[in-house]
Scaffold this motif. Structure first.
Motif, PDB file in Angstrom:
ATOM      1  N   LEU A   6     -14.613  -0.915   8.058  1.00  0.00           N
ATOM      2  CA  LEU A   6     -13.477   0.207   8.094  1.00  0.00           C
ATOM      3  C   LEU A   6     -12.073  -0.449   8.219  1.00  0.00           C
ATOM      4  O   LEU A   6     -11.191  -0.127   7.483  1.00  0.00           O
ATOM      5  N   LEU A   7     -12.082  -1.277   9.006  1.00  0.00           N
ATOM      6  CA  LEU A   7     -10.572  -2.135   9.304  1.00  0.00           C
ATOM      7  C   LEU A   7     -10.271  -2.871   8.004  1.00  0.00           C
ATOM      8  O   LEU A   7      -9.028  -2.905   7.797  1.00  0.00           O
ATOM      9  N   VAL A   8     -11.214  -3.529   7.423  1.00  0.00           N
ATOM     10  CA  VAL A   8     -10.897  -4.280   6.180  1.00  0.00           C
ATOM     11  C   VAL A   8     -10.520  -3.378   5.268  1.00  0.00           C
ATOM     12  O   VAL A   8      -9.642  -3.461   4.369  1.00  0.00           O
ATOM     13  N   LEU A   9     -11.446  -2.189   5.044  1.00  0.00           N
ATOM     14  CA  LEU A   9     -11.055  -1.315   3.783  1.00  0.00           C
ATOM     15  C   LEU A   9      -9.702  -0.743   4.049  1.00  0.00           C
ATOM     16  O   LEU A   9      -8.744  -0.534   3.311  1.00  0.00           O
ATOM     17  N   GLN A  10      -9.189  -0.279   5.333  1.00  0.00           N
ATOM     18  CA  GLN A  10      -7.940   0.302   5.508  1.00  0.00           C
ATOM     19  C   GLN A  10      -6.867  -0.835   5.204  1.00  0.00           C
ATOM     20  O   GLN A  10      -5.736  -0.381   4.916  1.00  0.00           O
ATOM     21  N   ARG A  11      -7.093  -1.878   5.757  1.00  0.00           N
ATOM     22  CA  ARG A  11      -5.945  -3.013   5.527  1.00  0.00           C
ATOM     23  C   ARG A  11      -5.776  -3.341   3.988  1.00  0.00           C
ATOM     24  O   ARG A  11      -4.581  -3.129   3.216  1.00  0.00           O
ATOM     25  N   GLU A  12      -7.095  -3.177   3.098  1.00  0.00           N
ATOM     26  CA  GLU A  12      -6.811  -3.531   1.618  1.00  0.00           C
ATOM     27  C   GLU A  12      -6.046  -2.355   0.941  1.00  0.00           C
ATOM     28  O   GLU A  12      -5.542  -2.441   0.054  1.00  0.00           O
ATOM     29  N   ILE A  13      -6.666  -1.110   1.655  1.00  0.00           N
ATOM     30  CA  ILE A  13      -5.933  -0.086   0.776  1.00  0.00           C
ATOM     31  C   ILE A  13      -4.485   0.093   1.042  1.00  0.00           C
ATOM     32  O   ILE A  13      -3.688   0.474   0.128  1.00  0.00           O
ATOM     33  N   ALA A  14      -4.262  -0.210   2.263  1.00  0.00           N
ATOM     34  CA  ALA A  14      -2.686  -0.109   2.402  1.00  0.00           C
ATOM     35  C   ALA A  14      -2.059  -1.208   1.900  1.00  0.00           C
ATOM     36  O   ALA A  14      -0.776  -0.917   1.070  1.00  0.00           O
ATOM     37  N   GLN A  15      -2.395  -2.544   1.587  1.00  0.00           N
ATOM     38  CA  GLN A  15      -1.943  -3.259   0.636  1.00  0.00           C
ATOM     39  C   GLN A  15      -1.674  -2.939  -0.811  1.00  0.00           C
ATOM     40  O   GLN A  15      -0.829  -3.040  -1.344  1.00  0.00           O
ATOM     41  N   LEU A  16      -3.017  -2.494  -1.184  1.00  0.00           N
ATOM     42  CA  LEU A  16      -2.932  -1.798  -2.681  1.00  0.00           C
ATOM     43  C   LEU A  16      -2.004  -0.687  -2.736  1.00  0.00           C
ATOM     44  O   LEU A  16      -1.163  -0.758  -3.795  1.00  0.00           O
ATOM     45  N   ARG A  17      -1.627   0.252  -2.031  1.00  0.00           N
ATOM     46  CA  ARG A  17      -0.832   1.095  -1.895  1.00  0.00           C
ATOM     47  C   ARG A  17       0.804   0.584  -2.185  1.00  0.00           C
ATOM     48  O   ARG A  17       1.528   1.164  -2.491  1.00  0.00           O
ATOM     49  N   SER A  18       0.914  -0.612  -1.068  1.00  0.00           N
ATOM     50  CA  SER A  18       2.195  -1.058  -1.068  1.00  0.00           C
ATOM     51  C   SER A  18       2.535  -1.868  -2.302  1.00  0.00           C
ATOM     52  O   SER A  18       3.854  -2.019  -2.764  1.00  0.00           O
ATOM     53  N   GLN A  19       1.636  -2.494  -2.857  1.00  0.00           N
ATOM     54  CA  GLN A  19       1.775  -3.264  -4.232  1.00  0.00           C
ATOM     55  C   GLN A  19       0.896  -3.005  -5.331  1.00  0.00           C
ATOM     56  O   GLN A  19       0.193  -3.721  -5.667  1.00  0.00           O
ATOM     57  N   PRO A  20       0.869  -1.797  -5.842  1.00  0.00           N
ATOM     58  CA  PRO A  20      -0.116  -1.198  -6.744  1.00  0.00           C
ATOM     59  C   PRO A  20      -0.052  -1.858  -8.155  1.00  0.00           C
ATOM     60  O   PRO A  20       1.307  -2.283  -8.683  1.00  0.00           O
ATOM     61  N   PRO A  21      -1.076  -2.422  -8.966  1.00  0.00           N
ATOM     62  CA  PRO A  21      -1.126  -2.781 -10.422  1.00  0.00           C
ATOM     63  C   PRO A  21      -0.311  -1.706 -11.162  1.00  0.00           C
ATOM     64  O   PRO A  21      -0.377  -0.540 -10.707  1.00  0.00           O
ATOM     65  N   ASP A  22       0.180  -2.082 -12.313  1.00  0.00           N
ATOM     66  CA  ASP A  22       0.929  -1.060 -13.261  1.00  0.00           C
ATOM     67  C   ASP A  22       0.017   0.189 -13.549  1.00  0.00           C
ATOM     68  O   ASP A  22       0.338   1.059 -13.873  1.00  0.00           O
ATOM     69  N   PHE A  23      -1.413  -0.097 -13.720  1.00  0.00           N
ATOM     70  CA  PHE A  23      -2.414   0.958 -14.153  1.00  0.00           C
ATOM     71  C   PHE A  23      -2.749   2.052 -13.011  1.00  0.00           C
ATOM     72  O   PHE A  23      -3.239   2.893 -13.105  1.00  0.00           O
ATOM     73  N   VAL A  24      -2.112   1.612 -11.907  1.00  0.00           N
ATOM     74  CA  VAL A  24      -2.542   2.370 -10.533  1.00  0.00           C
ATOM     75  C   VAL A  24      -1.302   3.123 -10.380  1.00  0.00           C
ATOM     76  O   VAL A  24      -0.264   2.828  -9.871  1.00  0.00           O
ATOM     77  N   LEU A  25      -1.384   4.592 -10.370  1.00  0.00           N
ATOM     78  CA  LEU A  25      -0.303   5.553 -10.205  1.00  0.00           C
ATOM     79  C   LEU A  25      -0.254   6.105  -9.177  1.00  0.00           C
ATOM     80  O   LEU A  25       0.859   6.246  -8.630  1.00  0.00           O
ATOM     81  N   GLN A  26      -1.571   6.226  -8.290  1.00  0.00           N
ATOM     82  CA  GLN A  26      -1.474   6.674  -7.058  1.00  0.00           C
ATOM     83  C   GLN A  26      -2.762   6.279  -6.220  1.00  0.00           C
ATOM     84  O   GLN A  26      -3.856   6.090  -6.747  1.00  0.00           O
ATOM     85  N   VAL A  27      -2.632   6.027  -4.914  1.00  0.00           N
ATOM     86  CA  VAL A  27      -3.533   5.545  -4.142  1.00  0.00           C
ATOM     87  C   VAL A  27      -3.996   6.536  -2.905  1.00  0.00           C
ATOM     88  O   VAL A  27      -2.759   6.736  -2.274  1.00  0.00           O
ATOM     89  N   GLY A  28      -4.886   7.258  -2.789  1.00  0.00           N
ATOM     90  CA  GLY A  28      -5.179   8.392  -1.930  1.00  0.00           C
ATOM     91  C   GLY A  28      -5.447   7.795  -0.470  1.00  0.00           C
ATOM     92  O   GLY A  28      -5.562   6.414  -0.312  1.00  0.00           O
ATOM     93  N   GLU A  29      -5.679   8.566   0.669  1.00  0.00           N
ATOM     94  CA  GLU A  29      -6.000   8.042   1.871  1.00  0.00           C
ATOM     95  C   GLU A  29      -7.537   7.711   1.979  1.00  0.00           C
ATOM     96  O   GLU A  29      -8.311   8.377   1.379  1.00  0.00           O
ATOM     97  N   LEU A  30      -7.819   6.825   2.675  1.00  0.00           N
ATOM     98  CA  LEU A  30      -9.246   6.489   2.835  1.00  0.00           C
ATOM     99  C   LEU A  30      -9.782   7.630   3.827  1.00  0.00           C
ATOM    100  O   LEU A  30      -9.273   7.860   4.930  1.00  0.00           O
ATOM    101  N   ARG A  31     -10.882   8.415   3.475  1.00  0.00           N
ATOM    102  CA  ARG A  31     -11.440   9.407   4.257  1.00  0.00           C
ATOM    103  C   ARG A  31     -12.878   9.259   4.614  1.00  0.00           C
ATOM    104  O   ARG A  31     -13.672   8.691   3.650  1.00  0.00           O
ATOM    105  N   GLU A  32     -13.300   9.680   5.680  1.00  0.00           N
ATOM    106  CA  GLU A  32     -14.731   9.910   5.887  1.00  0.00           C
ATOM    107  C   GLU A  32     -15.310  10.724   5.080  1.00  0.00           C
ATOM    108  O   GLU A  32     -14.834  11.876   5.130  1.00  0.00           O
ATOM    109  N   THR A  33     -16.518  10.621   4.775  1.00  0.00           N
ATOM    110  CA  THR A  33     -17.491  11.422   4.112  1.00  0.00           C
ATOM    111  C   THR A  33     -18.047  12.368   5.190  1.00  0.00           C
ATOM    112  O   THR A  33     -18.753  11.890   6.150  1.00  0.00           O
ATOM    113  N   ALA A  34     -17.755  13.621   4.893  1.00  0.00           N
ATOM    114  CA  ALA A  34     -18.252  14.660   6.182  1.00  0.00           C
ATOM    115  C   ALA A  34     -19.732  15.111   5.977  1.00  0.00           C
ATOM    116  O   ALA A  34     -20.327  15.490   6.956  1.00  0.00           O
ATOM    117  N   LEU A  35     -20.124  15.046   4.872  1.00  0.00           N
ATOM    118  CA  LEU A  35     -21.575  15.503   4.569  1.00  0.00           C
ATOM    119  C   LEU A  35     -22.144  14.782   3.438  1.00  0.00           C
ATOM    120  O   LEU A  35     -21.583  14.493   2.585  1.00  0.00           O
TER     121      LEU A  35
END
Length: 113
Positions: A6-35
């Motif tokens: 989870l820590l690594v995922l959070q770090r990598e998602i934050a990095q991708l959000r701060s420097q997205p490639p051209d084909f990435v328009l939006q990066v959502g929040e990492l969320r736990e699956t409830a069910l």
């Protein structure tokens, strides 16, 4: 350990959000699956911070080709075995793929029996 994943995922998602490639328009929040549904079809509530975790992306193809320039929403589901096991990918909306031509129709050979 899932906490480490989870820590690594959070770090990598934050990095991708701060420097997205051209084909990435939006990066959502990492969320736990409830069910979840287990192997026998029963609904289960996974323990907190145990995963799996979902994150949504808004992607687009080449702006040079109007057929592929439309945005596509994709959800990736990561579990505690990531990165050893690739995430599950769910594509939402219209999808152009190898069986469609540029008019977004199956080729004529598709209809031959």
């Amino acid at each position: 350990d899932n906490a480490d994943v989870l820590l690594v995922l959070q770090r990598e998602i934050a990095q991708l959000r701060s420097q997205p490639p051209d084909f990435v328009l939006q990066v959502g929040e990492l969320r736990e699956t409830a069910l979840l549904v287990d192997g026998s079809g029963e609904l289960i509530f996974p323990p907190a911070a145990a995963g799996p975790w979902d994150v949504e992306f808004l992607l687009r193809g080449s702006t040079q080709d109007p057929v592929y320039a439309a945005a596509v929403r994709v959800t990736l589901r990561f579990d505690g075995q990531w990165p050893k096991v690739a995430p599950v990918v769910r594509v939402e909306g219209l999808l152009s793929f190898a069986l469609l031509d540029q008019s977004r129709s199956p080729p004529k050979s598709w209809y031959k029996r």
